[in-house]
Design a protein around this motif. Sequence first.
Motif, PDB file in Angstrom:
ATOM      1  N   ARG A 263     -62.280  26.897   5.146  1.00  0.00           N
ATOM      2  CA  ARG A 263     -62.262  25.571   5.759  1.00  0.00           C
ATOM      3  C   ARG A 263     -63.304  25.409   6.849  1.00  0.00           C
ATOM      4  N   ASN A 264     -63.881  26.511   7.317  1.00  0.00           N
ATOM      5  CA  ASN A 264     -64.763  26.429   8.483  1.00  0.00           C
ATOM      6  C   ASN A 264     -65.756  27.589   8.481  1.00  0.00           C
ATOM      7  N   PRO A 265     -66.777  27.547   7.632  1.00  0.00           N
ATOM      8  CA  PRO A 265     -67.756  28.631   7.607  1.00  0.00           C
ATOM      9  C   PRO A 265     -68.482  28.767   8.942  1.00  0.00           C
ATOM     10  N   LEU A 266     -68.441  29.964   9.493  1.00  0.00           N
ATOM     11  CA  LEU A 266     -69.029  30.218  10.800  1.00  0.00           C
ATOM     12  C   LEU A 266     -70.061  31.339  10.780  1.00  0.00           C
ATOM     13  N   GLU A 267     -70.295  31.936   9.610  1.00  0.00           N
ATOM     14  CA  GLU A 267     -71.230  33.049   9.524  1.00  0.00           C
ATOM     15  C   GLU A 267     -72.154  32.865   8.327  1.00  0.00           C
ATOM     16  N   PRO A 268     -73.304  33.550   8.363  1.00  0.00           N
ATOM     17  CA  PRO A 268     -74.170  33.556   7.180  1.00  0.00           C
ATOM     18  C   PRO A 268     -73.644  34.522   6.127  1.00  0.00           C
ATOM     19  N   GLY A 269     -74.358  34.595   4.999  1.00  0.00           N
ATOM     20  CA  GLY A 269     -73.983  35.493   3.923  1.00  0.00           C
ATOM     21  C   GLY A 269     -74.448  36.915   4.163  1.00  0.00           C
ATOM     22  N   GLY A 354     -77.151  44.658  -8.688  1.00  0.00           N
ATOM     23  CA  GLY A 354     -76.182  43.582  -8.825  1.00  0.00           C
ATOM     24  C   GLY A 354     -76.577  42.323  -8.077  1.00  0.00           C
ATOM     25  N   SER A 355     -76.085  41.202  -8.568  1.00  0.00           N
ATOM     26  CA  SER A 355     -76.340  39.905  -7.933  1.00  0.00           C
ATOM     27  C   SER A 355     -75.330  39.619  -6.827  1.00  0.00           C
ATOM     28  N   GLY A 356     -75.698  38.745  -5.901  1.00  0.00           N
ATOM     29  CA  GLY A 356     -74.821  38.374  -4.800  1.00  0.00           C
ATOM     30  C   GLY A 356     -73.778  37.362  -5.209  1.00  0.00           C
ATOM     31  N   GLY A 357     -72.655  37.366  -4.515  1.00  0.00           N
ATOM     32  CA  GLY A 357     -71.605  36.389  -4.741  1.00  0.00           C
ATOM     33  C   GLY A 357     -71.909  35.065  -4.060  1.00  0.00           C
ATOM     34  N   GLY A 358     -71.195  34.029  -4.462  1.00  0.00           N
ATOM     35  CA  GLY A 358     -71.366  32.726  -3.847  1.00  0.00           C
ATOM     36  C   GLY A 358     -70.858  32.695  -2.421  1.00  0.00           C
ATOM     37  N   GLY A 359     -71.359  31.749  -1.647  1.00  0.00           N
ATOM     38  CA  GLY A 359     -70.998  31.634  -0.239  1.00  0.00           C
ATOM     39  C   GLY A 359     -69.822  30.714   0.001  1.00  0.00           C
ATOM     40  N   ARG A 360     -69.848  30.023   1.126  1.00  0.00           N
ATOM     41  CA  ARG A 360     -68.756  29.102   1.492  1.00  0.00           C
ATOM     42  C   ARG A 360     -69.357  27.773   1.954  1.00  0.00           C
ATOM     43  N   ILE A 361     -68.794  26.673   1.415  1.00  0.00           N
ATOM     44  CA  ILE A 361     -69.190  25.317   1.792  1.00  0.00           C
ATOM     45  C   ILE A 361     -67.933  24.536   2.145  1.00  0.00           C
TER      46      ILE A 361
END
Length: 460
Positions: A263-269, A354-361
């Motif tokens: 609900r509140n992304p506060l960090e980068p990947g 390996g590929s990276g996972g999706g982030g947060r929006i």
Amino acid sequence: AFPGAGGGLVRISAGTLALDGVIRANGEAGTAGDWNSSGGGGAGGGIRLDVGTLTGTGWITADGGAGGPAAAGVPSAGSGGGGRIAVYYATMGGFAAGHITAHGGNGGRGVGAVGTVCLKAAAGEGVLRVDSHGVAVGMWTPLGTRDDVEFAVDRLVLSGAGVVVAPEHQMLVRAANVDILNGASLTHRFTGTADVFSLTLTVTGTLAVDATSAIDVSGRGYIDRYTTGNTSSGGASGYSGGTYGGYGFEADGSTNATYGDYRNPLEPGAGGAGGGAFPGSGGGLVRISAGTLALDGVIRANGEAGTARDWNSSGGGGAGGGTRLDVGTLTGTGWITADGGAGGPAAAGVPSAGSGGGGRIAVYYAEMGGFAVGNITAHGGNGGRGVGGVGTVYLKAATGEGVLRIDSHGAAVGMWTPLGLPAESSFTVDRLVLAGAGVVALPDHQLAVFANHIEIRNGA
């Protein structure tokens, strides 16, 4: 004697400025001498005009000087950046704003960055323009100076292919209106081991991004093998992709744990793992508050792709980053993405990664003015040894329920997406939507899941 001096300083107050010639404060070009040395170009200088009326067909320039060329036994040198121009006026009597330039110098080893042009009508808003007018650009332009704690402007206009603008350091950018046009982009500085950066932008009026332009913090998050808290402790290992909202693909090691509030992304990947400089960094962090977001371009916080080199190493892709938008109205035909980066390919004597996972929006809005929900993605990266897991997209209307979407939109999926975090004892959501073939979601560990509604669709 080969480097160029900077442009000088002009300060003029006039009732009427009738300019058919030029007011010029350009940097001096660098030169070179065989078997001796070369010199960089000087920066553009400073110009301030306070006039009642500005008329004419002339020019006002504070362009950087070209870098010195290569010579026998001597390398070429860099060009100077554009200077600063400020024009205060009561009436602009037909004088073309496009004739006021602070371009970077062009020559030698590389092109300088665009400087700043501030235009302020006596009875109107001040407009800060960072505009290449279509000329080449080779460096970025900072907003503010190192001593500023906040950067504030009436209207900010970024314009021109290759124009890249970022806050000088970690600070709030505040504006009444922002226009990003003609291939320009707004970003933040690269995160390193000592500092974490984000783009924090408050726009009381309209933030407009045209179809050619972007707010782009891709690959500017945690570096390779680093994760939440900007530490390598618990980071991805082997040749695995990084994780934020969805798991990175694990290759000869493990990925890091998920982190952050959907609900509140506060960090980068988080960054991927691997050898040398080949893993990708995670996507950066964007936090925007705007009255209206008119988005025909893209807000991008994707993970960086891993790379590889023969007989050396390869690297996992970085996880998608974080994006939070708080807007009155969201309109346009653009995209909002926090996708993972692709894993590095195989090379001679080197395995793929390996590929990276999706982030947060997370998007909070009063009105979604025709913007397509399907254009908001947190897909796993696709490349190398395997595909990452889908991240999280949270949509919350001011007067409606919050909807958490874990949705591949038909893209490939290779890892699963955890609900909740390692330290949580329960997971709560208004409405949970799982969609897409290969999408697999499950609690991070043994915990209760509470929801008002759950929809599982399209092969999830």
